[in-house]
Design an enzyme around this catalytic site. Structure first.
Site, PDB file in Angstrom:
ATOM      1  N   SER A   1      16.020  10.051  -1.933  1.00  0.00           N
ATOM      2  CA  SER A   1      16.526   9.052  -1.028  1.00  0.00           C
ATOM      3  C   SER A   1      16.027   9.776   0.242  1.00  0.00           C
ATOM      4  CB  SER A   1      17.547   8.875  -1.274  1.00  0.00           C
ATOM      5  OG  SER A   1      18.722   9.991  -0.801  1.00  0.00           O
ATOM      6  N   LYS A   2      16.279   8.953   1.310  1.00  0.00           N
ATOM      7  CA  LYS A   2      16.434   9.641   2.561  1.00  0.00           C
ATOM      8  C   LYS A   2      17.346  10.664   2.891  1.00  0.00           C
ATOM      9  CE  LYS A   2      17.441   8.053   7.453  1.00  0.00           C
ATOM     10  NZ  LYS A   2      18.779   8.729   7.393  1.00  0.00           N
ATOM     11  N   ARG A   3      18.689  10.563   2.303  1.00  0.00           N
ATOM     12  CA  ARG A   3      19.799  11.391   2.636  1.00  0.00           C
ATOM     13  C   ARG A   3      19.372  12.647   1.862  1.00  0.00           C
ATOM     14  NH1 ARG A   3      22.139   6.801   1.319  1.00  0.00           N
ATOM     15  NH2 ARG A   3      22.519   7.338  -0.966  1.00  0.00           N
TER      16      ARG A   3
END
Length: 506
Positions: free
Chosen positions: A264-266
């Site tokens: 994910s982006k995180r």
């Protein structure tokens, strides 16, 4: 056989991440391999999540990657419009068709009433909290209400949605191009909303209608869409017949580096690497992309292609032409692929070495310009690129590895020289300056010979002198062969740098 037509259908809700670009790539490879059409359709039915500029961003990302559609909102085509928000009337027509045939129904429930239904089911210990064949008879819809009550609610403009009517105890299967036969039954499927209260379709209705009207023959999409396959199959059956349905291929997830869950982006923020193709800026902040961090598009495409696919050999470096030739669904993996940023950088390093410097000269020149170095001689820059590209992993490395070719070092790695610096070495370099000044030809071979002859004369090992010379010319312990550096920067600059550093070293 009808012409192969595949589509990539992103939502303009944010940046284009690794999984999205890989989906576009696999659709593109399949289309090109079968001499078919690659289409881009913007799925912007969820207007609450629409982000201005996201559509343009998607088009720019695909252009940078070399994955350009033949039909899109920008390119046009015979099956437009290519934005779902511009096809609203089409979806309503098909939703109404399902209503008339008893395969869908109006539902007037408020969000509060739906939540109350779930609470009742929870209290009863139900295994399902869905709006399905068990629950719909107790809700406010055109199945539980009379025709007169339904008509009155519609005539008075009562907010409503249209839901598909899923019958229990039906069994279906389909052949996935990657995963083989997949079976399901309808007992665990809820009556999904097809048309929302604002008249916009949900993804489920829109994707089926659009794939049919745009004559899509094959679809590659992420495995996260597998749970939606049953509802899509029902819609294909109800609206167009299962024979008209495209062939599906559900791609494996791109996983976190440790393999635990979808990347994910995180994860990128947390672990310090990009997960978007290009820089993306939204209300939360700016996220770095592979392009801006210094990746070549060839390397980016290459690393994505082998995340979940290989050609059955040990080959790892593939051009787009090779990927088109060798791609096959049989070699796509069923399991998720762990993302390895160090491996990703390796791909970029290999592509930097493989390509001619002229291929990325403009980007390198801009890096120097951004750092205040104006380059007027492109042929000199090309020479420098070829000299240092073996040492560059990302494009910004060309600046750090090559700045000394354009300006003298501002600092020197004195700690690597001074502990072994003495009067004999100082005398050597002062004499070397005189030797160099008398040279008519200042090439690498000549300067190296002079250097070694003088070292022999002074009874100093050449190896003890080459590191100080390198640091004098470069500032640090890096760069191409030191006499090649001297030849490249020229006699005057070489002498000037030796003199400056000799004075500093004492």
């Amino acid at each position: 056989m009808s012409k192969v037509r595949v589509r990539f259908a992103p939502s303009p809700t944010g940046g284009l991440h690794l999984g999205g670009v890989r989906t576009a790539l696999f659709n593109y490879l399949f289309a090109k391999q079968h001499k078919g059409d690659f289409i881009l359709r913007v799925e912007d039915t969820d207007q609450t999540r629409f982000v201005p500029g996201a559509e343009e961003y998607i088009m720019e990302c695909l252009k940078w990657c070399g994955i350009e559609p033949v039909e899109s909102p920008v390119h046009g085509g015979p099956y437009g419009p290519y934005r779902q928000s511009e096809r609203k009337a089409i979806y309503k027509e098909y939703a109404n068709k399902l209503i008339k045939e008893g395969k869908a129904y109006y539902a007037f429930d408020t969000p509060e009433e739906i939540e109350a239904m779930r609470e009742r089911l929870k209290v009863k210990g139900s295994n399902s909290l869905q709006y399905d064949y068990n629950a719909r008879g107790n809700m406010k819809n055109s199945i539980s209400l009379s025709e007169e009550e339904t008509k009155k609610l519609l005539d008075t403009g009562t907010p409503h949605v249209i839901r598909i009517k899923v019958n229990p105890d039906e069994h279906y299967d389909f052949e996935d191009m990657i995963r083989g036969e997949i079976k399901f039954d309808t007992n665990s499927i809820d009556d999904k909303v097809l048309l929302k209260a604002d008249g916009m379709p949900t993804y489920h209705l829109a994707v089926v209608v659009d794939d049919y009207l745009m004559k899509i023959s094959h679809v590659f999409r992420g495995e996260e869409w597998l749970p939606s396959a049953p509802i899509h199959i029902l819609l294909w059956k109800y609206l167009f017949g299962l024979d008209a349905m495209p062939k599906w291929a559900h791609l494996p997830l791109i996983l976190k580096p440790d393999g635990n869950g979808k990347l994910s982006k995180r994860d990128g923020d947390r672990l310090g690497f990009p997960v978007y193709a290009m820089d993306w800026k939204d209300a939360v902040g700016e996220v770095k992309g592979f392009k801006e961090i210094g990746f070549l598009p060839e390397a980016f495409i290459n690393l994505l292609a082998v995340l979940g696919w290989n050609d059955g050999t040990e080959q790892e470096i593939f051009s787009m032409e090779e990927l088109i030739e060798k791609f096959s669904t049989e070699r796509v993996h069923k399991g998720g692929a762990k993302f390895d940023y160090e491996k990703a950088k390796w791909f970029n390093h290999e592509w930097i070495k493989r390509e001619q410097g002229t291929r990325y000269k403009a980007q390198v020149k801009q890096l120097f310009t951004d750092n205040g170095i104006i380059i007027n001689d492109d042929s000199y820059l090309e020479k420098i690129i070829e000299l240092i590209k073996e040492r560059c992993t990302l494009l910004p490395d060309f600046y750090t590895q090559g700045i000394f070719f354009f300006e003298a070092p501002k600092t020197f790695d004195e700690a690597s020289v001074k502990p072994k610096w003495n009067e004999a070495k100082k005398d050597f370099f002062e004499t070397l300056i005189q030797k160099f000044q008398s040279l008519d030809s200042f090439d690498a071979i000549t300067t190296e010979n002079i250097f070694k002859e003088l070292a022999t004369e002074k009874a100093i090992k050449p190896g003890e002198l080459q590191l100080p010379l390198r640091i004098m010319l470069v500032g640090g312990k890096f760069g191409p062969p030191v006499f090649v550096i001297a030849e490249t920067i020229g006699k005057e600059e070489t002498i000037k740098r030796i003199a400056t550093a000799t004075n500093i070293f004492g």
